[in-house]
Scaffold this active site. Structure first.
Site, PDB file in Angstrom:
ATOM      1  N   GLU A   1     -16.446  11.100 -26.507  1.00  0.00           N
ATOM      2  CA  GLU A   1     -15.972  11.950 -27.608  1.00  0.00           C
ATOM      3  C   GLU A   1     -16.944  13.086 -27.881  1.00  0.00           C
ATOM      4  O   GLU A   1     -16.550  14.229 -28.135  1.00  0.00           O
ATOM      5  CB  GLU A   1     -15.816  11.126 -28.898  1.00  0.00           C
ATOM      6  CG  GLU A   1     -14.764  10.039 -28.823  1.00  0.00           C
ATOM      7  CD  GLU A   1     -15.288   8.686 -28.339  1.00  0.00           C
ATOM      8  OE1 GLU A   1     -16.204   8.655 -27.487  1.00  0.00           O
ATOM      9  OE2 GLU A   1     -14.768   7.667 -28.805  1.00  0.00           O
TER      10      GLU A   1
ATOM     11  N   ASN B   1     -17.844   9.349 -20.870  1.00  0.00           N
ATOM     12  CA  ASN B   1     -19.179   8.863 -21.234  1.00  0.00           C
ATOM     13  C   ASN B   1     -20.147   9.085 -20.080  1.00  0.00           C
ATOM     14  O   ASN B   1     -19.775   8.977 -18.909  1.00  0.00           O
ATOM     15  CB  ASN B   1     -19.171   7.401 -21.714  1.00  0.00           C
ATOM     16  CG  ASN B   1     -18.519   6.421 -20.772  1.00  0.00           C
ATOM     17  OD1 ASN B   1     -17.615   6.752 -20.015  1.00  0.00           O
ATOM     18  ND2 ASN B   1     -18.974   5.189 -20.819  1.00  0.00           N
TER      19      ASN B   1
ATOM     20  N   CYS C   1     -17.234   5.381 -31.865  1.00  0.00           N
ATOM     21  CA  CYS C   1     -18.373   4.712 -32.498  1.00  0.00           C
ATOM     22  C   CYS C   1     -18.780   5.484 -33.757  1.00  0.00           C
ATOM     23  O   CYS C   1     -18.295   6.587 -34.025  1.00  0.00           O
ATOM     24  CB  CYS C   1     -19.542   4.613 -31.517  1.00  0.00           C
ATOM     25  SG  CYS C   1     -20.471   6.149 -31.324  1.00  0.00           S
TER      26      CYS C   1
HETATM   27  N1  THU Z   1     -18.514   4.724 -25.510  1.00  0.00           N
HETATM   28  C1  THU Z   1     -17.823   5.896 -25.578  1.00  0.00           C
HETATM   29  O1  THU Z   1     -17.956   6.759 -24.704  1.00  0.00           O
HETATM   30  N2  THU Z   1     -16.993   6.087 -26.629  1.00  0.00           N
HETATM   31  C2  THU Z   1     -16.680   5.152 -27.553  1.00  0.00           C
HETATM   32  O2  THU Z   1     -15.853   5.395 -28.394  1.00  0.00           O
HETATM   33  C3  THU Z   1     -17.334   3.845 -27.508  1.00  0.00           C
HETATM   34  C4  THU Z   1     -18.430   3.694 -26.520  1.00  0.00           C
HETATM   35  C5  THU Z   1     -19.352   4.481 -24.337  1.00  0.00           C
HETATM   36  C6  THU Z   1     -20.831   4.500 -24.538  1.00  0.00           C
HETATM   37  C7  THU Z   1     -21.296   3.638 -23.405  1.00  0.00           C
HETATM   38  O3  THU Z   1     -21.390   4.413 -22.227  1.00  0.00           O
HETATM   39  C8  THU Z   1     -20.178   2.638 -23.195  1.00  0.00           C
HETATM   40  O4  THU Z   1     -19.046   3.206 -23.813  1.00  0.00           O
HETATM   41  C9  THU Z   1     -20.451   1.258 -23.778  1.00  0.00           C
HETATM   42  O5  THU Z   1     -20.821   1.352 -25.105  1.00  0.00           O
END
Ligand code: THU
Length: 130
Positions: free
Chosen positions: A56, A43, A87
């Site tokens: 993802e 992320n 998400c």
């Molecule tokens: N996030 C992801 O990278 N993937 C997921 O499946 C859920 C959420 C990240 C986005 C943000 O940087 C942090 O997790 C909190 O939401």
């Protein structure tokens, strides 16, 4: 050796690069192309919050931009006891490029769950509606 071992290892190592200074929620992901190549992502948060990209989507966009098409598994690694599913926005993007793929959720203590994307995203909008 589990059939997902190298995919999980790639997601775990991508998680080390997470840029998550706002949430401190570090995520690593990896997608496995049918060619066998693995693409990983973490992320990447932004001070606007809304421009944050999930691990993802980083992983799948890296693969697409390298010319890969067709994927058979996705791994997501977070350090949580309740494993983290993609998400809603990521489910849509994964459906677009992967269809009903296996989604492997993992934490660093070896807890693992496997889901089909169709079960997580039961009535997707896609090209079949256009
Ligand atoms: N996030 C992801 O990278 N993937 C997921 O499946 C859920 C959420 C990240 C986005 C943000 O940087 C942090 O997790 C909190 O939401």
């Amino acid at each position: 050796m589990s059939k997902y071992e190298s995919l999980i290892a790639a997601a775990r190592s991508a998680r080390e690069h997470a840029h998550a200074p706002f949430s401190n929620f570090r995520v690593g992901a990896a997608v496995r192309a049918k060619s066998g190549r693995i693409f990983s992502g973490c992320n990447v948060e932004n001070s606007t919050y809304g421009l944050t990209l999930c691990a993802e989507r980083v992983a799948i966009f890296k693969a697409i931009s390298e010319g890969e098409r067709g994927f058979d598994a996705v791994a997501v690694v977070t350090d949580t006891d309740t494993l983290t599913p993609p998400c809603g926005a990521c489910r849509q993007i994964l459906w677009e490029f992967c269809g009903d793929v296996e989604i492997v959720l993992v934490n660093p203590r070896g807890k693992t769950e496997t889901h089909r994307l169709k079960d997580l995203f039961p009535k997707p909008f896609d090209v079949s509606y256009l």
